[in-house]
Design an enzyme around this catalytic site. Structure first.
Site, PDB file in Angstrom:
ATOM      1  N   ARG A  14      11.377  -7.114  -3.917  1.00 34.50           N
ATOM      2  CA  ARG A  14      10.260  -6.209  -4.224  1.00 34.50           C
ATOM      3  C   ARG A  14      10.186  -6.021  -5.728  1.00 34.50           C
ATOM      4  NH1 ARG A  14      12.841  -3.192  -6.961  1.00 34.50           N
ATOM      5  NH2 ARG A  14      11.097  -1.759  -6.998  1.00 34.50           N
ATOM      6  N   ARG A  48       2.318  -9.372   0.944  1.00 37.11           N
ATOM      7  CA  ARG A  48       2.070  -8.024   0.424  1.00 37.11           C
ATOM      8  C   ARG A  48       0.751  -8.070  -0.334  1.00 37.11           C
ATOM      9  NH1 ARG A  48       6.583  -4.255  -1.851  1.00 37.11           N
ATOM     10  NH2 ARG A  48       5.141  -2.793  -0.881  1.00 37.11           N
ATOM     11  N   GLN A 142      13.582   3.964  -3.950  1.00 30.19           N
ATOM     12  CA  GLN A 142      13.947   2.964  -4.959  1.00 30.19           C
ATOM     13  C   GLN A 142      14.539   3.601  -6.209  1.00 30.19           C
ATOM     14  OE1 GLN A 142      10.880   3.200  -3.455  1.00 30.19           O
ATOM     15  NE2 GLN A 142       9.854   1.219  -3.382  1.00 30.19           N
ATOM     16  N   ASP A 183       1.653  -2.346 -10.018  1.00 34.15           N
ATOM     17  CA  ASP A 183       1.516  -3.481  -9.115  1.00 34.15           C
ATOM     18  C   ASP A 183       0.183  -4.195  -9.298  1.00 34.15           C
ATOM     19  OD1 ASP A 183       3.774  -3.629  -6.781  1.00 34.15           O
ATOM     20  OD2 ASP A 183       3.604  -1.630  -7.649  1.00 34.15           O
ATOM     21  N   LYS A 194       3.498   2.564  -7.195  1.00 31.68           N
ATOM     22  CA  LYS A 194       4.143   3.206  -6.049  1.00 31.68           C
ATOM     23  C   LYS A 194       3.558   4.593  -5.794  1.00 31.68           C
ATOM     24  CE  LYS A 194       6.623   1.651  -4.014  1.00 31.68           C
ATOM     25  NZ  LYS A 194       6.349   0.879  -2.765  1.00 31.68           N
TER      26      LYS A 194
END
Length: 285
Positions: A14, A48, A142, A183, A194
């Protein structure tokens, strides 16, 4: 390629830059001609949907005469980008700074030293960083599981906080900057990251704290005019109702679990890429 796609979908791999690199090497593993290659490309791109670096890397490999060489080039570019972003971001801080970060943006999320984490790492090496507050980053944790490990490994003074402590700390203590990754970044600077990043940006704006997005150029999606067009991945509700194998919510509860949110460009002080530090109006081209 199928095993790489599964690793990306399950978040064994990830972080936007890392899954881009992984997808490129997944393409290099494809065997069986052009039709097979295109099927593997579609499989990897579907693993994803939000992180644009994944599709960007796959498309580069589709066009390359030597896919393995292209994958290695993508990997090397990410190594260089992390170092450059670290240098550019560290230059924005004054000595004795306290920073806050969110999610995980270091070596575990990239090919090299990271994105936002690269700034923290370089600032520490430059003797500028007094402390880092790392948010735990629910529901996948995370921040607590990965970022704190990376901070400790680098010897960076750091404190773990729950996500809902961030605004209170901003009110009570001197926080000099917030650094986060991304992202996908739309052409106008709206940024998907996130889930929880948007709330952190709102809190930072209220407390007049600079809010920086750090991401490689591959994260910018120039085909999207604004963040409303960024696809947001909805993940397994079990990631919310459980921590590891332990259930923390009643059976049968309704769950919303968007993995990302979009921070409007007006809440972002600057976007740092390997190409420079950009502010509104964002002219990435």
């Amino acid at each position: 390629p199928a095993s790489v796609a599964r690793a990306i979908a399950s978040m064994a791999l990830r972080g936007a830059p890392l899954i881009g690199c992984a997808a490129a090497f997944g393409m290099a593993l494809s065997k069986g001609g052009r039709r097979r290659l295109e099927k593997d490309a579609a499989l990897l791109k579907a693993s994803r949907p939000t992180a644009v670096a994944l599709a960007w890397a796959v498309d580069r490999c589709l066009k390359a005469p030597d896919i393995e060489a292209e994958a290695r080039l993508i990997f090397d570019e990410d190594l260089a980008a992390g170092r450059r972003m670290g240098t550019l971001g560290a230059a924005l801080l004054k000595p004795g700074a306290t920073a806050m970060t969110y999610c995980n943006t270091g070596a575990l999320a990239t090919a090299g030293v990271g994105t936002a984490f690269a700034v923290l790492r370089q600032s520490h090496r430059d003797g500028k960083l007094r402390r880092v507050y790392a948010c735990e980053t629910r529901p996948y944790l995370q921040g607590s599981r990965l970022t704190m490990w990376e901070l400790k490994r680098e010897g960076i003074p750091s404190v773990l906080i729950t996500d809902n402590m961030a605004a209170a700390l901003m009110a009570r203590e001197s926080i000099d900057a917030v650094f986060v990754g991304a992202d996908r970044i739309a052409a106008n600077g709206d940024t998907a990251n996130k889930i929880g990043t948007y709330a952190l940006a709102i809190a930072a704006r209220h407390h007049a704290i600079p809010f920086y997005v750090v991401a490689p150029d591959s994260t910018i999606d120039r085909t999207l005019t604004d963040g409303k067009r960024i696809p947001i991945e909805e993940r397994d509700p079990g990631e919310v109702t459980r921590i590891g194998s332990r259930r923390i919510a009643p059976e049968g509860v309704a769950v919303r679990h968007p993995a990302f949110d979009v921070t409007p460009n007006a809440l972002i002080t600057a976007i740092i890429t390997e190409r420079g530090v950009f502010k509104v109006p964002y002219r990435f081209l």
